[in-house]
Design a protein around this motif. Structure first.
Motif, PDB file in Angstrom:
ATOM      1  N   LEU A   9       0.837  -1.201   0.000  1.00  0.00           N
ATOM      2  CA  LEU A   9       0.000   0.000   0.000  1.00  0.00           C
ATOM      3  C   LEU A   9       0.868   1.245   0.000  1.00  0.00           C
ATOM      4  CD1 LEU A   9      -2.810  -0.828   2.590  1.00  0.00           C
ATOM      5  CD2 LEU A   9      -2.723  -1.306   0.131  1.00  0.00           C
ATOM      6  N   TYR A 174      -5.002  -2.304   9.017  1.00  0.00           N
ATOM      7  CA  TYR A 174      -5.314  -1.990   7.621  1.00  0.00           C
ATOM      8  C   TYR A 174      -6.686  -2.504   7.187  1.00  0.00           C
ATOM      9  CZ  TYR A 174      -0.400  -0.843   7.381  1.00  0.00           C
ATOM     10  OH  TYR A 174       0.825  -0.275   7.595  1.00  0.00           O
ATOM     11  N   TYR A 210      -3.531   6.804   3.868  1.00  0.00           N
ATOM     12  CA  TYR A 210      -3.742   5.845   2.791  1.00  0.00           C
ATOM     13  C   TYR A 210      -5.026   6.218   2.078  1.00  0.00           C
ATOM     14  CZ  TYR A 210      -0.213   3.115   5.197  1.00  0.00           C
ATOM     15  OH  TYR A 210       0.956   2.703   5.784  1.00  0.00           O
ATOM     16  N   ILE A 215      -4.696   3.727  -4.144  1.00  0.00           N
ATOM     17  CA  ILE A 215      -4.206   2.358  -3.998  1.00  0.00           C
ATOM     18  C   ILE A 215      -4.754   1.469  -5.106  1.00  0.00           C
ATOM     19  CG2 ILE A 215      -4.411   0.276  -2.560  1.00  0.00           C
ATOM     20  CD1 ILE A 215      -4.257   2.228  -0.117  1.00  0.00           C
TER      21      ILE A 215
END
Length: 342
Positions: A9, A174, A210, A215
């Motif tokens: 990631l 995550y 993130y 991604i």
DNA sequence: CAAGACGA
DNA sequence: TCGTCTTGG
């Protein structure tokens, strides 16, 4: 622990102040666990009041949230509900780890190996119902809304980012990415704050953001395919994943074969994995139905915070008051800067 | 983990 | 004044 997606990631670094005025859904259990693991005395004992009631979770929640509030960050704490039966193995595994750690902790204490004891103690933490209730109470007094998830907190937190109610999930795990969170922030601590020389200002150690869309673009995967990658690596619902397959290999396999069913050489091993159910858990999880009215940001109730922490839990009034002062001052600053516009 | 004390 | 160590509860 969880899901080792980090190697595949990409993230960008931001400063704590970049989160000002953002609304962030916090994985409450994840956060409180971290506090219980790390906020301890020199021999690894948890902090307590004079009645022996544990206070480490309250210390962490109070001092961190005060700083986030002073930064103008809006928080929504999402609490776990009942987890899926598929998670039973993982929960059992964690129990075992705690038991072994507890034994090692006692041993090290008896032998007077204090550093070792402290290390083992971190893995012994158990989050009790009482701690959860007290945490909710403190958050309420701080004016921070809480949401009760029906199952995984991260699932509801992730769903909130698909509405306009919340922009970012905060967790160290995550999983929220697999649950479809648009954005995840990790390392949302203030201990990385360093004072800048000669001025009354701070620089911040970077937090990690993130972004799901980035991604998916960079890996050329769909959300569904990313879940398949997770299943190969191993999730809380299939611990360890497929032996010998780590994040990099898992990503390559799904990029090449596009889904688990197409990876011929793994069909035998996958036959033991309930991957259709796991996909369902990540892609269509049970989540709380949260509306605008459920998320109300209230002012801090200064008196009741002092009463709870200082009177009931023996916190130092000096420390608590000076922390509360920070929020009060930042509110003043905000009002001043608002007035300039008019 | 975060705050406060302490010493260079 | 700044980084490091210790205390907090």
């Amino acid at each position: 622990m969880g899901l080792d997606l980090k190697p595949i990631l990409t993230h960008t670094n931001i400063k704590l102040s970049d989160l000002s005025n953002k609304i962030i859904a916090v994985d409450a259990f994840n956060t409180i666990h971290q506090f219980l693991a790390t906020i301890r005395g020199s021999t690894g004992e948890l902090l307590t009041n004079s009645h022996g009631e544990i206070t480490s979770h309250l210390s962490g929640l109070f001092y961190r949230n005060i700083n986030l509030l002073a930064e103008g960050i809006k928080l929504v704490f999402v609490f776990d509900g009942v987890s899926s039966p598929l998670k039973t193995d993982e929960i059992q595994r964690r129990h075992q780890i705690k038991q072994i750690a507890a034994e090692n902790y006692e041993k090290a204490l008896v032998q007077g190996k204090l550093e070792e004891a402290r290390k083992y103690s971190q893995a012994t933490s158990v989050l009790t119902d009482k701690m959860i209730e007290e945490s909710k109470r403190l958050l309420f007094l701080l004016g921070i809304p809480t949401v009760q998830a029906p199952s995984e907190g991260e699932a509801t937190a992730a769903r909130l980012t698909n509405s306009d109610l919340v922009q970012i999930c905060a967790s160290q795990d995550y999983d929220s990415i697999l649950f479809g969170a648009k954005r995840l922030v990790r390392n949302i601590t203030i201990s990385g704050k360093r004072k800048v020389p000669n001025r009354n200002a701070f620089i911040d150690v970077p937090l990690e953001i993130y972004n799901l869309e980035d991604i998916l673009n960079q890996t050329n995967l769909t959300n569904e395919q990313l879940v398949d990658v997770g299943i190969l690596i191993g999730t809380d619902y299939n611990i360890g994943g497929i032996p010998g397959i780590g994040p990099k290999t898992a990503l390559k396999l799904i990029q090449k074969y596009s889904k688990l069913e197409n990876i011929d050489q793994l069909q035998e091993q996958l036959s033991n994995v309930p991957y259709e159910e796991i996909r369902e858990l990540f892609l269509k999880p049970k989540v709380a139905n949260v509306t605008n009215n459920d998320i109300k940001f209230e002012p801090v109730d200064y008196d009741k915070v002092v009463e709870f922490l200082c009177t009931e839990k023996n916190f130092s009034p000096e420390r608590v008051n000076s922390a509360l002062q920070k929020v009060q001052n930042s509110e003043k600053n905000k009002n001043q800067s608002l007035e300039k516009w008019f």
